[in-house]
Design a protein around this motif. Sequence first.
Motif, short mmCIF file in Angstrom:
data_model
loop_
_atom_site.label_atom_id
_atom_site.label_comp_id
_atom_site.label_asym_id
_atom_site.label_seq_id
_atom_site.Cartn_x
_atom_site.Cartn_y
_atom_site.Cartn_z
N VAL A 1 -8.57 -5.14 -5.67
CA VAL A 1 -9.41 -4.44 -4.71
C VAL A 1 -8.59 -4.12 -3.48
O VAL A 1 -7.87 -4.98 -2.97
CB VAL A 1 -10.63 -5.30 -4.31
CG1 VAL A 1 -11.49 -4.58 -3.27
CG2 VAL A 1 -11.47 -5.63 -5.53
N GLY A 2 -8.64 -2.89 -3.02
CA GLY A 2 -7.92 -2.50 -1.82
C GLY A 2 -8.89 -1.94 -0.80
O GLY A 2 -10.06 -1.69 -1.08
N TYR A 3 -8.38 -1.74 0.39
CA TYR A 3 -9.23 -1.29 1.47
C TYR A 3 -8.47 -0.26 2.29
O TYR A 3 -7.36 -0.52 2.74
CB TYR A 3 -9.63 -2.49 2.32
CG TYR A 3 -10.34 -2.09 3.57
CD1 TYR A 3 -11.68 -1.75 3.51
CD2 TYR A 3 -9.65 -1.98 4.76
CE1 TYR A 3 -12.33 -1.34 4.65
CE2 TYR A 3 -10.30 -1.56 5.89
CZ TYR A 3 -11.64 -1.24 5.84
OH TYR A 3 -12.27 -0.82 6.96
N LEU A 4 -9.03 0.93 2.47
CA LEU A 4 -8.34 1.99 3.22
C LEU A 4 -9.28 2.63 4.24
O LEU A 4 -10.19 3.37 3.87
CB LEU A 4 -7.85 3.08 2.26
CG LEU A 4 -6.62 2.79 1.42
CD1 LEU A 4 -6.36 3.96 0.49
CD2 LEU A 4 -5.42 2.55 2.31
N GLU B 9 0.81 -1.22 0.00
CA GLU B 9 0.00 0.00 0.00
C GLU B 9 0.85 1.27 0.00
O GLU B 9 0.40 2.31 -0.44
CB GLU B 9 -1.01 -0.01 1.16
CG GLU B 9 -0.42 -0.05 2.56
CD GLU B 9 0.01 -1.45 3.02
OE1 GLU B 9 0.15 -2.34 2.17
OE2 GLU B 9 0.24 -1.61 4.23
N ILE B 10 2.10 1.15 0.47
CA ILE B 10 2.99 2.31 0.42
C ILE B 10 3.61 2.44 -0.97
O ILE B 10 3.68 3.53 -1.54
CB ILE B 10 4.07 2.21 1.52
CG1 ILE B 10 3.40 2.40 2.88
CG2 ILE B 10 5.16 3.26 1.33
CD1 ILE B 10 4.25 2.00 4.04
N LEU B 11 4.00 1.31 -1.56
CA LEU B 11 4.59 1.34 -2.90
C LEU B 11 3.57 1.75 -3.96
O LEU B 11 3.93 2.28 -5.01
CB LEU B 11 5.17 -0.04 -3.24
CG LEU B 11 6.36 -0.45 -2.39
CD1 LEU B 11 6.73 -1.91 -2.67
CD2 LEU B 11 7.56 0.44 -2.66
N LEU B 12 2.29 1.49 -3.69
CA LEU B 12 1.24 1.84 -4.65
C LEU B 12 0.72 3.26 -4.43
O LEU B 12 -0.13 3.74 -5.15
CB LEU B 12 0.09 0.84 -4.54
CG LEU B 12 0.41 -0.59 -5.00
CD1 LEU B 12 -0.75 -1.52 -4.69
CD2 LEU B 12 0.74 -0.63 -6.49
N ASP C 265 5.10 -6.96 -0.15
CA ASP C 265 4.82 -8.13 0.68
C ASP C 265 5.20 -9.41 -0.06
O ASP C 265 4.34 -10.22 -0.38
CB ASP C 265 3.31 -8.16 0.98
CG ASP C 265 3.03 -7.86 2.43
OD1 ASP C 265 3.71 -8.47 3.27
OD2 ASP C 265 2.16 -7.03 2.70
N ALA C 266 6.49 -9.60 -0.34
CA ALA C 266 6.93 -10.77 -1.09
C ALA C 266 8.13 -11.36 -0.36
O ALA C 266 9.08 -10.63 -0.02
CB ALA C 266 7.31 -10.39 -2.52
#
Lengths: 421, 421
Positions: B217-220, A20-23, A53-54
């Motif tokens: 799909v993401g969630y924030l 979510e930070i890289l995106l 997250d890998a």
Amino acid sequence: MMDQNKRSDILGSLLTVGDEILLGDILNTNAHHIAGVLRAHGFRLQRVVVVEDAEEAIALELEQLTAQSRFVIVTGGLGPTDDDRTKWAVTRAFALPMAVDEADLQSLMARVKDRGGEWSDRLGRLAQLPQGATRLAPGRPMAGFSLEHHGVPCYFLPGVPHEMETLLREVVLPDLMHRFPQRPACCQRVLRLYGLMETEINDRLSGFDAVAYGVKVGYLPQTAENWVTLLASATDAEEAQRRLNAAEKELVLLLGEDHVIGRDDESLEKVVGTLLRQRAWKLAVAESCTGGLLAARLTAISGASDYFDRGFVTYSNQAKSQLLGVPEELLQRYGAVSRPVCEAMVQGVLERSKVQAALAVTGIAGPTGGSTQKPVGTVFIGGAVGTRTVVEQHHFQGNRRLVQEQSVQHALALLWRMLRS
Amino acid sequence: MMDQNKRSDILGSLLTVGDEILLGDILNTNAHHIAGVLRAHGFRLQRVVVVEDAEEAIALELEQLTAQSRFVIVTGGLGPTDDDRTKWAVTRAFALPMAVDEADLQSLMARVKDRGGEWSDRLGRLAQLPQGATRLAPGRPMAGFSLEHHGVPCYFLPGVPHEMETLLREVVLPDLMHRFPQRPACCQRVLRLYGLMETEINDRLSGFDAVAYGVKVGYLPQTAENWVTLLASATDAEEAQRRLNAAEKELVLLLGEDHVIGRDDESLEKVVGTLLRQRAWKLAVAESCTGGLLAARLTAISGASDYFDRGFVTYSNQAKSQLLGVPEELLQRYGAVSRPVCEAMVQGVLERSKVQAALAVTGIAGPTGGSTQKPVGTVFIGGAVGTRTVVEQHHFQGNRRLVQEQSVQHALALLWRMLRS
């Protein structure tokens, strides 16, 4: 500027795990928090790395960072779902088997049962840890563990900010302080300045010898305010404090006491509040283009009810007439954004609220509503203290939000100057 | 969740140079901005690294990142002072000599002369660039250059946010799009939700097959609002848009149309504003514990003067009586934070402002002022639309600012629900 004290800091690295930070979905506020807390205790980050997250990417960074650093902090990727890979990456990077702590498993099952939840293998994974790892908060519902690799302590924290902050404060920091007793003692100070541009600050500080004082000087521009930061470090806390005090005294002399709003968390609204409270005075404000932002800044301070009485958000002309008694003739002749209307607003607040101090703001925040004579960013700010009234005209640059924020900042600064003189 | 589209993205890296981030002075907002802009155009960051302003550290990372990535963006360390080391690190990492561009030097000297400034060797350094580098904004007063290393384009941008943003948008992004025409086309959508908890959203979306729809799909979570994000990618823009639309339709069905506040930048204050404008209605608000924050949120929207008439920040009891006509008897009997006072406040606004819609908020934001019966976080929110009045009681968690923000969000949501029903 280079700082000779840096070398004695204990240098660590931070690895943030999170797509979510890289995106670009969220800001890496965890890194900011951790960096600040470490710095205040004589530790320093030499590197912050964000990876997805890998497993492979996390494992690769863990190997590199543990080889370069005295300690490593990792945040994120500790949840129970399939895309939480951090602890698997640990087993890979450090060639450790995964183990289950029986006591941990029992307490987890009890917690789930207490809540009437159903047990699942997925939940069972939460009790798995790389062999040799120690849970940071045993028996509490927070992920997080620590592990030593080739003598380098590694702390794995959840990505959820408040859990991360709790474990950092309660477990990680005490452990680091215990492991590295020889680190330098640090003291920090922020000097908040008003009325000096960056170049003026540079000029005034050009002769200041930070190295001789044993401090590091930084510079941080804010909205209509500039911060000069001081960081002193020494082998003991007393010496660090002495260096800080000496350097601060000299800096204030060079910058001019008149430009210093306050120190550390002494924001303008706080300083103004203190000045009002000392006089047992009340304040009321009227706002047009700032639309409530000035009142909101003032009431962000706990205890503001001691001195803040009321605010008028007179957005329409009708509201300006009805609530503040601004003559309609003035509004028609000069327009709502004008010196006479601003003066009438601040007088209206003073007369109708039975307060000792008043502020008024009227202007064009944009992006629409500007004209050649009164372009976007034209703002009148009025202050009244006792029988004195001052109205200032400003031309602010920037978008709507920036014009509003600068207006609020300059309104507070006007009151600050009037209360001091 | 894993996304099969990721693999076709063009993967790059970002290197942020800056002590002030490692020391916790500022947030890495540049990284956030760059990640978001890249993502919206079919590029993706696989790694973000922050290092200090030191030649060796920067050079080492440049070597690593150019070996791992299709492109590299670097921000910071381009200024004229001694601690700006980025371009020297480039000469070291890529074994290039430093060169001076004569045209650049002349234009720089002319600019300094125009401003009546004095020429110095330090300024002359600004015209130096590693051999083969191209200035990103020739003739404009912004640092920044690009350079290809083993076929990997590297972009060096200033750390000042607005300069970085300008160069990214005007130069870097077009160049990347030209170099990588085969990247996937992307469309994004944010669904802003009210009235559903995270677990409820998870439950409702558990049957949704993102892979089949070709979306991620993401969630924030936000303050009293939850965002579900959708990212569709495909080989062409039309197909990406088709996937996005299909997925969005299904998601809205699963989540319930009633819970969707708006899409993308449609914040509650914007949506409420649109609903008011459609009816040619005016709104006025009265605030106690939110101290102007509600009015400020409403007036952050350009054009709010179409529907926002005025706001009362009635912080003292006297202000509540004088400005809104709240009977003193009510204040004494029930206290300022009570259902009867909230109702009197919202009625007072409606009657005294000749508006069609009104909101009122009174509560205890803390940290002081709470009691056993009315703990910190107790907030009453009243809404009046036409002849209908609704008063809600809430118990918010968190610090002062969080209680204030949740109060504002729920007040706007109350008005939104009343305007739609």
